[in-house]
Design a protein around this motif. Structure first.
Motif, PDB file in Angstrom:
ATOM      1  N   SER A   1       0.810  -1.242  -0.065  1.00 40.57           N
ATOM      2  CA  SER A   1       0.070   0.047   0.010  1.00 40.57           C
ATOM      3  C   SER A   1       0.850   1.360   0.185  1.00 40.57           C
ATOM      4  N   ARG A   2       0.671   1.991  -1.182  1.00 37.91           N
ATOM      5  CA  ARG A   2       1.604   3.310  -1.095  1.00 37.91           C
ATOM      6  C   ARG A   2       0.993   4.335  -0.101  1.00 37.91           C
ATOM      7  N   TRP A   3      -0.219   4.377   0.089  1.00 39.84           N
ATOM      8  CA  TRP A   3      -0.793   5.057   1.369  1.00 39.84           C
ATOM      9  C   TRP A   3      -0.253   4.820   2.511  1.00 39.84           C
TER      10      TRP A   3
ATOM     11  N   ARG B   1       2.483   3.353   3.378  1.00 45.85           N
ATOM     12  CA  ARG B   1       4.081   3.640   3.179  1.00 45.85           C
ATOM     13  C   ARG B   1       4.177   5.476   3.627  1.00 45.85           C
ATOM     14  N   LEU B   2       3.534   6.288   2.899  1.00 46.36           N
ATOM     15  CA  LEU B   2       3.373   7.412   3.269  1.00 46.36           C
ATOM     16  C   LEU B   2       2.928   7.725   4.600  1.00 46.36           C
TER      17      LEU B   2
END
Length: 100
Positions: free
Chosen positions: A50-52, A54-55
């Motif tokens: 999940s990129r979200w 990680r941010l």
């Protein structure tokens, strides 16, 4: 070059990670550290897929760097290992050059 994984596999791992995180509090009252391992495994799966997430994780680590560093080391994240090796190398070169 990084190998691409199937979107279905990524989604399946993301859902499994979320389920592991949600099931960790259910096992926490039982004797032993099972809840901690479930939560850590779920975090690994979610952060990988999940990129979200990680941010959000990067923001959390900026706000609480000591806690973020500790958790990264415990999860054996490759990025944390690389940062640690770079810091050690920089420290060693500083110590060697400053010994004159």
């Amino acid at each position: 070059m990084k190998a691409l994984r199937s979107p279905v596999l990524r989604f399946g791992q993301l859902v499994l990670g979320i389920l592991l995180i949600l099931s960790a509090p259910l096992l926490a009252p039982l004797p032993g550290p099972a809840g901690i391992f479930l939560f850590a495994g779920g975090m690994v799966l979610v952060l990988r897929n999940s990129r979200w997430a990680r941010l959000k994780w990067a923001r959390l680590k900026r706000r609480w760097p000591r806690t973020g560093h500790f958790v990264d080391r415990m999860m054996r994240r490759q990025s944390a290992m690389r940062r640690h090796e770079r810091a050690q190398a920089a420290k060693n070169t500083t110590v060697t050059t400053g010994a004159n």
